[in-house]
Design a protein around this motif. Structure first.
Motif, mmCIF file in Angstrom:
data_model
loop_
_atom_site.group_PDB
_atom_site.id
_atom_site.type_symbol
_atom_site.label_atom_id
_atom_site.label_comp_id
_atom_site.label_asym_id
_atom_site.label_seq_id
_atom_site.Cartn_x
_atom_site.Cartn_y
_atom_site.Cartn_z
ATOM 1 N N LEU A 1 31.895 59.870 -53.023
ATOM 2 C CA LEU A 1 32.859 58.969 -52.381
ATOM 3 C C LEU A 1 34.285 59.448 -52.605
ATOM 4 C CD1 LEU A 1 33.666 56.376 -50.936
ATOM 5 C CD2 LEU A 1 33.337 55.138 -53.085
ATOM 6 N N LEU A 2 34.591 59.852 -53.836
ATOM 7 C CA LEU A 2 35.935 60.358 -54.125
ATOM 8 C C LEU A 2 36.221 61.643 -53.360
ATOM 9 C CD1 LEU A 2 36.159 59.717 -57.975
ATOM 10 C CD2 LEU A 2 37.218 58.387 -56.137
ATOM 11 N N GLU A 3 35.199 62.455 -53.151
ATOM 12 C CA GLU A 3 35.374 63.670 -52.356
ATOM 13 C C GLU A 3 35.712 63.322 -50.912
ATOM 14 O OE1 GLU A 3 33.087 67.949 -51.842
ATOM 15 O OE2 GLU A 3 31.902 66.117 -52.033
ATOM 16 N N LEU B 1 23.223 58.366 -44.787
ATOM 17 C CA LEU B 1 21.917 58.733 -44.250
ATOM 18 C C LEU B 1 21.745 60.246 -44.179
ATOM 19 C CD1 LEU B 1 21.530 56.081 -41.396
ATOM 20 C CD2 LEU B 1 20.296 56.173 -43.575
ATOM 21 N N ARG B 2 22.864 60.966 -43.934
ATOM 22 C CA ARG B 2 22.777 62.428 -43.859
ATOM 23 C C ARG B 2 22.587 63.056 -45.237
ATOM 24 N NH1 ARG B 2 27.241 61.593 -40.392
ATOM 25 N NH2 ARG B 2 28.649 62.445 -41.987
ATOM 26 N N LEU B 3 22.997 62.337 -46.298
ATOM 27 C CA LEU B 3 22.808 62.876 -47.645
ATOM 28 C C LEU B 3 21.333 62.927 -48.034
ATOM 29 C CD1 LEU B 3 25.752 61.161 -49.567
ATOM 30 C CD2 LEU B 3 25.610 63.508 -48.782
ATOM 31 N N ASN B 4 20.539 62.060 -47.388
ATOM 32 C CA ASN B 4 19.077 62.097 -47.565
ATOM 33 C C ASN B 4 18.677 62.005 -49.044
ATOM 34 O OD1 ASN B 4 16.417 62.206 -46.769
ATOM 35 N ND2 ASN B 4 16.353 64.455 -46.646
ATOM 36 N N GLY B 5 19.318 61.063 -49.737
ATOM 37 C CA GLY B 5 18.948 60.810 -51.119
ATOM 38 C C GLY B 5 19.405 61.838 -52.124
ATOM 39 N N GLN B 6 20.373 62.681 -51.768
ATOM 40 C CA GLN B 6 20.850 63.690 -52.706
ATOM 41 C C GLN B 6 21.555 63.050 -53.899
ATOM 42 O OE1 GLN B 6 23.233 66.568 -50.647
ATOM 43 N NE2 GLN B 6 21.652 67.099 -49.169
ATOM 44 N N CYS B 7 22.279 61.941 -53.650
ATOM 45 C CA CYS B 7 22.964 61.230 -54.729
ATOM 46 C C CYS B 7 22.013 60.173 -55.289
ATOM 47 C CB CYS B 7 24.260 60.597 -54.220
ATOM 48 S SG CYS B 7 25.470 61.791 -53.620
ATOM 49 N N LYS C 1 39.649 54.094 -44.115
ATOM 50 C CA LYS C 1 38.757 54.852 -43.239
ATOM 51 C C LYS C 1 37.771 55.702 -44.018
ATOM 52 C CE LYS C 1 38.928 57.704 -39.062
ATOM 53 N NZ LYS C 1 39.818 58.414 -38.111
ATOM 54 N N SER C 2 38.148 56.104 -45.226
ATOM 55 C CA SER C 2 37.261 56.949 -46.028
ATOM 56 C C SER C 2 35.973 56.223 -46.379
ATOM 57 C CB SER C 2 37.978 57.387 -47.309
ATOM 58 O OG SER C 2 38.484 56.274 -48.018
ATOM 59 N N PHE C 3 36.021 54.925 -46.580
ATOM 60 C CA PHE C 3 34.802 54.173 -46.899
ATOM 61 C C PHE C 3 33.873 54.127 -45.695
ATOM 62 C CE2 PHE C 3 36.891 53.084 -50.707
ATOM 63 C CZ PHE C 3 35.966 52.502 -51.561
ATOM 64 N N ALA C 4 34.441 53.926 -44.506
ATOM 65 C CA ALA C 4 33.610 53.909 -43.301
ATOM 66 C C ALA C 4 32.971 55.274 -43.067
ATOM 67 C CB ALA C 4 34.459 53.494 -42.101
ATOM 68 N N LEU C 5 33.731 56.335 -43.317
ATOM 69 C CA LEU C 5 33.182 57.676 -43.141
ATOM 70 C C LEU C 5 32.067 57.953 -44.141
ATOM 71 C CD1 LEU C 5 36.516 59.672 -42.628
ATOM 72 C CD2 LEU C 5 34.843 59.095 -40.879
ATOM 73 N N ALA D 1 39.331 62.265 -50.816
ATOM 74 C CA ALA D 1 40.212 63.436 -50.838
ATOM 75 C C ALA D 1 40.247 64.122 -49.477
ATOM 76 C CB ALA D 1 39.761 64.412 -51.917
ATOM 77 N N ASP D 2 39.081 64.212 -48.819
ATOM 78 C CA ASP D 2 39.037 64.825 -47.483
ATOM 79 C C ASP D 2 39.857 64.013 -46.487
ATOM 80 O OD1 ASP D 2 37.416 66.799 -48.464
ATOM 81 O OD2 ASP D 2 35.547 65.869 -47.776
ATOM 82 N N ARG D 3 39.753 62.703 -46.569
ATOM 83 C CA ARG D 3 40.534 61.844 -45.665
ATOM 84 C C ARG D 3 42.027 61.991 -45.935
ATOM 85 N NH1 ARG D 3 42.172 59.923 -41.085
ATOM 86 N NH2 ARG D 3 43.203 57.893 -41.247
ATOM 87 N N THR D 4 42.408 62.105 -47.204
ATOM 88 C CA THR D 4 43.818 62.322 -47.541
ATOM 89 C C THR D 4 44.312 63.650 -46.985
ATOM 90 O OG1 THR D 4 43.487 61.047 -49.579
ATOM 91 C CG2 THR D 4 45.487 62.370 -49.419
ATOM 92 N N ALA D 5 43.468 64.681 -47.070
ATOM 93 C CA ALA D 5 43.842 65.977 -46.501
ATOM 94 C C ALA D 5 44.022 65.867 -44.986
ATOM 95 C CB ALA D 5 42.770 67.011 -46.830
ATOM 96 N N GLU D 6 43.172 65.095 -44.338
ATOM 97 C CA GLU D 6 43.301 64.907 -42.890
ATOM 98 C C GLU D 6 44.613 64.207 -42.552
ATOM 99 O OE1 GLU D 6 40.991 62.499 -39.281
ATOM 100 O OE2 GLU D 6 40.073 62.683 -41.261
ATOM 101 N N ILE D 7 44.996 63.225 -43.348
ATOM 102 C CA ILE D 7 46.265 62.521 -43.117
ATOM 103 C C ILE D 7 47.439 63.482 -43.251
ATOM 104 C CG2 ILE D 7 47.794 60.733 -44.022
ATOM 105 C CD1 ILE D 7 45.304 59.162 -44.846
#
Length: 325
Positions: free
Chosen positions: A137-139, A121-127, A111-115, A142-148
């Motif tokens: 992506l790793l962040e 698009l919201r990053l607006n070219g920041q990366c 699910k983290s990849f889909a998120l 980690a957020d998805r793991t915290a949600e689990i």
């Protein structure tokens, strides 16, 4: 399937049918999802480096999962997926940094990849680099793991309320209620075990990634890796805490089952002791010896019944006085 993402967050589908062995330089992320042999060969021709096969992703040696080759950084991590199902699983995903581009190879849909793909698009070219994109992506992972873990902790609270109830509520519970809850505890234990395995794999990956020059030379990527490393450490501690709670729930449930079984055995034991004296009286007057004075009594039968009743009542009252009932 091959999904390609540009720096502005837009995406397109690539494939060997395009008959082009060149991928546009503005494509910053190439995501291979259950690729075929033809798709792997197409990407290899396009970017000029070999890609690990599905069998190679399953290697567990750190030297096979984290290494440098052909000016590319190869990393493999085990991520959890199907966390919302009764059978959570781990999938091995390859992360490759090459020529300011991120390439991922996966055979599942965490699910983290889909998120993350939805948030590009919201990053607006920041990366603007593959290293920074990998850090983001790793962040998200980690957020998805915290949600689990948060969801698992909430389920454990609900399970704790169901198991530890007052005595009146416990009497209204259906038969084998606690035995059924053991299955829920086993499912929670399996999930937290998968989470901890994933966190160990991610910790090794981030440690290896932080030491690479491609990360140290990118300020944003370096900051993101530092943040992810701290998140993984705190999540590992939280996962250990949740695991200890699951162990406590298991021990407590087994203890309550033993208490209920002992209560049933105690009832049978007391019943046998209560009915033992009446059985003795009945046995004595059932021997039918030739000389038994009570056989000639007019009230011998009611006296025997009263003797049996009194011999049963006295032990019962004694047990109640002792608080054994």
């Amino acid at each position: 399937m091959i999904r390609a993402y540009r720096t502005d967050g837009s995406a397109e589908i690539l494939g060997p049918q395009s008959a082009k062995d060149h991928i546009s330089p503005d494509i910053i992320w190439i995501d291979l999802i259950s690729p075929s042999v033809e798709e792997e060969e197409y990407v290899e021709r396009s970017i000029g480096i070999p890609l690990p096969t599905r069998e190679e992703l399953k290697d567990i040696e750190p030297s096979s999962r984290l290494y440098l080759e052909n000016d590319a950084v190869y990393m493999t991590a085990s991520l959890i997926y199907k966390a919302d199902t009764p059978l959570p699983q781990l999938t091995d995903i390859a992360f490759i940094l090459h020529d300011n581009r991120l390439i991922t190879i996966r055979y599942a849909e965490p699910k983290s990849f889909a998120l993350f793909s939805a948030s590009l698009l919201r990053l607006n070219g920041q990366c603007k680099s593959g290293a920074a994109l990998l850090g983001s992506l790793l962040e998200t992972v980690a957020d998805r793991t915290a949600e689990i873990l948060e969801t698992l902790a909430a389920r454990l609270d609900t399970l704790s309320v169901a198991v530890f109830v007052d005595r009146k509520a416990a009497k209204r519970r259906p038969p084998r209620f606690l035995e059924d809850k053991l299955l829920d505890i086993a499912a929670h234990h399996q999930l937290v075990s998968k989470v901890r395995d994933s966190l160990v794999s991610l910790s090794r990956l981030v440690t290896f990634l932080s030491s690479q020059s491609v990360i140290r030379s990118d300020t944003l990527a370096n900051e993101l890796c530092t943040i992810v490393a701290r998140d993984i450490q705190s999540l590992a501690e939280h996962a250990a805490f949740v695991g200890n709670n699951i162990t406590f729930m298991l021990d407590a449930s087994l203890g309550l089952i033993s208490v209920e079984q002992n209560a049933i055995i105690k009832i049978f034991s007391i019943a046998s002791v209560v009915f033992l004296p009446p059985t003795l009286v009945a046995s004595i007057y059932g021997m039918n010896f030739r000389i038994m004075p009570e056989l000639d009594w007019s009230f011998g039968y009611p006296v025997a019944l009263v003797a049996m009743l009194v011999s049963a009542v006295i032990p019962f009252l004694f047990f109640r006085w002792k608080g054994w009932l």
